[in-house]
Scaffold this motif. Structure first.
Motif, PDB file in Angstrom:
ATOM      1  N   ASN A   1      -6.623  -0.972  -3.881  1.00 31.01           N
ATOM      2  CA  ASN A   1      -5.708   0.169  -3.818  1.00 31.01           C
ATOM      3  C   ASN A   1      -5.757   0.983  -5.100  1.00 31.01           C
ATOM      4  N   ILE A   2      -5.748   0.281  -6.221  1.00 30.63           N
ATOM      5  CA  ILE A   2      -5.773   0.968  -7.514  1.00 30.63           C
ATOM      6  C   ILE A   2      -7.075   1.763  -7.685  1.00 30.63           C
ATOM      7  N   ILE A   3      -8.181   1.196  -7.205  1.00 27.67           N
ATOM      8  CA  ILE A   3      -9.482   1.867  -7.341  1.00 27.67           C
ATOM      9  C   ILE A   3      -9.647   3.007  -6.329  1.00 27.67           C
TER      10      ILE A   3
ATOM     11  N   TYR B   1       2.967   5.973  -5.867  1.00 27.53           N
ATOM     12  CA  TYR B   1       2.878   6.080  -7.320  1.00 27.53           C
ATOM     13  C   TYR B   1       1.481   6.450  -7.845  1.00 27.53           C
ATOM     14  N   LEU B   2       0.444   6.337  -7.009  1.00 26.10           N
ATOM     15  CA  LEU B   2      -0.909   6.646  -7.482  1.00 26.10           C
ATOM     16  C   LEU B   2      -1.402   8.025  -7.065  1.00 26.10           C
TER      17      LEU B   2
ATOM     18  N   PRO C   1      -6.655   6.721  -5.684  1.00 21.12           N
ATOM     19  CA  PRO C   1      -6.828   7.966  -6.457  1.00 21.12           C
ATOM     20  C   PRO C   1      -8.089   8.747  -6.059  1.00 21.12           C
TER      21      PRO C   1
ATOM     22  N   GLN D   1       3.666   1.623  -1.585  1.00 21.11           N
ATOM     23  CA  GLN D   1       4.084   1.854  -2.963  1.00 21.11           C
ATOM     24  C   GLN D   1       2.928   2.396  -3.805  1.00 21.11           C
ATOM     25  N   PHE D   2       1.733   1.903  -3.573  1.00 20.59           N
ATOM     26  CA  PHE D   2       0.574   2.427  -4.307  1.00 20.59           C
ATOM     27  C   PHE D   2       0.350   3.902  -3.982  1.00 20.59           C
TER      28      PHE D   2
ATOM     29  N   ASP E   1       0.826  -1.211   0.000  1.00 18.43           N
ATOM     30  CA  ASP E   1       0.000   0.000   0.000  1.00 18.43           C
ATOM     31  C   ASP E   1       0.858   1.259   0.000  1.00 18.43           C
TER      32      ASP E   1
ATOM     33  N   ALA F   1      -4.401  -5.281  -4.255  1.00 17.60           N
ATOM     34  CA  ALA F   1      -3.983  -4.550  -5.451  1.00 17.60           C
ATOM     35  C   ALA F   1      -5.163  -3.859  -6.123  1.00 17.60           C
ATOM     36  N   VAL F   2      -6.243  -4.604  -6.320  1.00 15.72           N
ATOM     37  CA  VAL F   2      -7.398  -4.048  -7.032  1.00 15.72           C
ATOM     38  C   VAL F   2      -7.996  -2.875  -6.266  1.00 15.72           C
TER      39      VAL F   2
END
Length: 491
Positions: free
Chosen positions: A388-390, A252-253, A393, A248-249, A246, A385-386
């Motif tokens: 965090n990506i959603i 970078y996000l 941001p 790293q997300f 998390d 992963a899914v």
């Protein structure tokens, strides 16, 4: 009940070292978060999200393999061979790693977005190398029950870190002859150097654990241990990624101009849950060698069920201690970091469920069905992963906290389902549920007390906490005095 009291005693013994060392370590957070900006603190936590991942990768699950095969060994010579083989394998892999770091540290620095400070990579690589080769000797101390030696080494390491950290940030700038070494633009490096120094002293202090033994790989034995440990290695990588990816997300996000600052705030709030983290860690240190010993199936199931119940009971109590008094625990971090305190209950719930997953892992480690770990941890990693990506941001580090909680829920669900299918353990679900329900109700009542004058709110929260404690003691008919005597007897 005698074996369970022994586990409680071992948990308390290792708990002393864990609590003291981790407490000293976490007490650096109030200091560092008042000296470093959130962005500088974010740099440190960026690297410390990588270190655990690399330690898991380089140790290859050999610590658990060492516990399992030492427990099955029939003689001292066989135990020594297990130690020499696991230690030799880890040393070989970590040496290759360090050579690669030395050869490519500048390229790694560019990839990690630290092109102006490539020496950070060399320092962190050295910490990883030293901590990796010390891992199996530390495991040997645990297996041999040498809790005081273990405690001494850990304590020496953290004291070294604390003293050097204080020296670098508070003393060195004030000494004229040394002030030229202090550069404000490179503040994170001093904490890294302090940690490197603590890693350097570990192996000499661990000498009694490997006295008379040298790393030497018995490749036939290594093959057996490796294939036992391989699923644990892969699941360990996924599990560590669940715990630290998390960061790293977030890096970078989120927008580049605020990413490291937001990472620093998130990491600082996560570390506020120090008591919960300490409890889970000290339980793991004691429980892993305990449950990987040779037990009959019925005895193992009964002990694991009892351990789970008491683990959750204590965990919910710790949750209430922290969640009901956030205004006290937020003092552990600087004022610039406290905007993230609202995610603390979510983080604490995740930590409890992480301990539940740990308890649910012992049956397949004990029976050798370690491939099951892959299904559990990679399912959790996919959720992490899914989400965090959603979420990141959209809602920032709150999204990271929610993703971590969802990951733990999924892993608990899968772990419990597979346990029921392959190795049923008689968990008292009704009793366990009562502790979660009581904790949730009391926490909700604490939220209703928000807005009251501080002293009155503090009194209400203290009463709520006492009610849970009374409920637990009465529910289990606990002999608190007898338990304390058992802990003292096993000291």
């Amino acid at each position: 009940m005698g074996n369970l009291k022994a586990l409680a005693g071992q948990t308390a013994i290792y708990g002393v070292s864990t609590i003291v060392t981790r407490f000293l370590s976490y007490m650096l957070n109030p200091y560092l978060t008042r000296i470093l900006t959130p962005e500088e603190f974010g740099v440190i936590n960026d690297f410390y999200a990588i270190i655990p991942f690399m330690l898991v990768l380089l140790t290859m699950g050999m610590e658990t393999g060492y516990f399992r095969f030492t427990g099955k060994a029939g003689s001292l010579a066989e135990k020594n061979n297990v130690f020499r083989t696991t230690w030799g394998a880890v040393d070989l892999v970590s040496t290759v790693f360090m050579i690669l770091v030395v050869l490519f540290y500048r390229k790694i620095a560019v990839i990690m977005e630290y092109p102006g400070t490539p020496w950070y990579i060399l320092i962190v690589g050295s910490i990883i190398f030293l901590d990796t080769i010390a891992a199996v000797p530390f495991a040997r101390l645990r297996e041999q029950g040498k809790a005081y030696r273990y405690m001494t080494v850990r304590l020496a390491m953290i004291i070294t870190t604390v003293i050097l950290t204080l020296f670098f940030y508070s003393v060195m700038p004030r000494i004229g002859s040394l002030s030229f070494l202090y550069h404000k633009e490179y503040l994170p490096v001093y904490y890294l150097i302090a940690n490197l120094a603590s890693s350097v002293i570990a192996l000499p202090l661990l000498y009694p654990a490997y006295k008379g033994l040298t790393p030497k790989i018995d490749f036939k034995l290594f093959k057996i241990i490796f294939f036992y440990s391989l699923p644990l290695l892969l699941s360990g990588i996924a599990n560590t990624a669940n715990d630290f990816i998390d960061r790293q997300f977030i890096k970078y996000l989120m927008p580049s101009d605020s990413a490291l600052s937001q990472l620093g705030i998130y990491a600082a709030v996560v570390k506020i849950g120090v008591v919960m983290i300490l409890f889970v860690q000290m339980y793991r240190i004691a429980a892993e060698p305990f449950f990987l010993s040779n037990f009959k199936k019925e005895e193992f199931g009964k002990l694991n069920a009892e351990a789970m119940k008491y683990f959750i009971m204590v965990s919910v109590f710790i949750f209430l201690v922290i969640a009901l008094f956030p205004e006290v625990f937020q003092l552990l971090i600087g004022a610039d970091y406290r905007e993230g305190i609202y995610i603390l209950p979510v983080v604490l719930c995740s930590n409890i469920l992480s301990g539940v997953v740990l308890n649910l892992s012992f049956w397949y480690k004990q029976t050798g069905k370690t491939n099951i770990a892959l299904i559990i941890t990679f399912s959790g990693l996919m959720v992490t992963a899914v989400l965090n990506i959603i979420l990141i941001p959209q809602i920032g580090y709150l999204g990271a906290a929610l993703a971590r909680l969802a990951c733990e829920i999924v892993m608990v669900t899968i772990s419990y389902s597979m346990m029921q299918k392959y190795y049923p353990i008689p968990y008292d679900i009704k009793r366990i549920g009562s502790y979660f329900l009581a904790g949730g109700i009391l926490y909700g009542m604490g939220l209703l007390a928000e807005g009251l004058p501080y002293l009155l709110k503090f009194t209400v929260d203290a009463i709520l906490l006492s009610l849970f404690l009374i409920f637990a003691v009465k529910k289990e008919n606990l002999d608190v005095r007898g338990l304390l005597k058992s802990i003292i007897k096993n000291r």
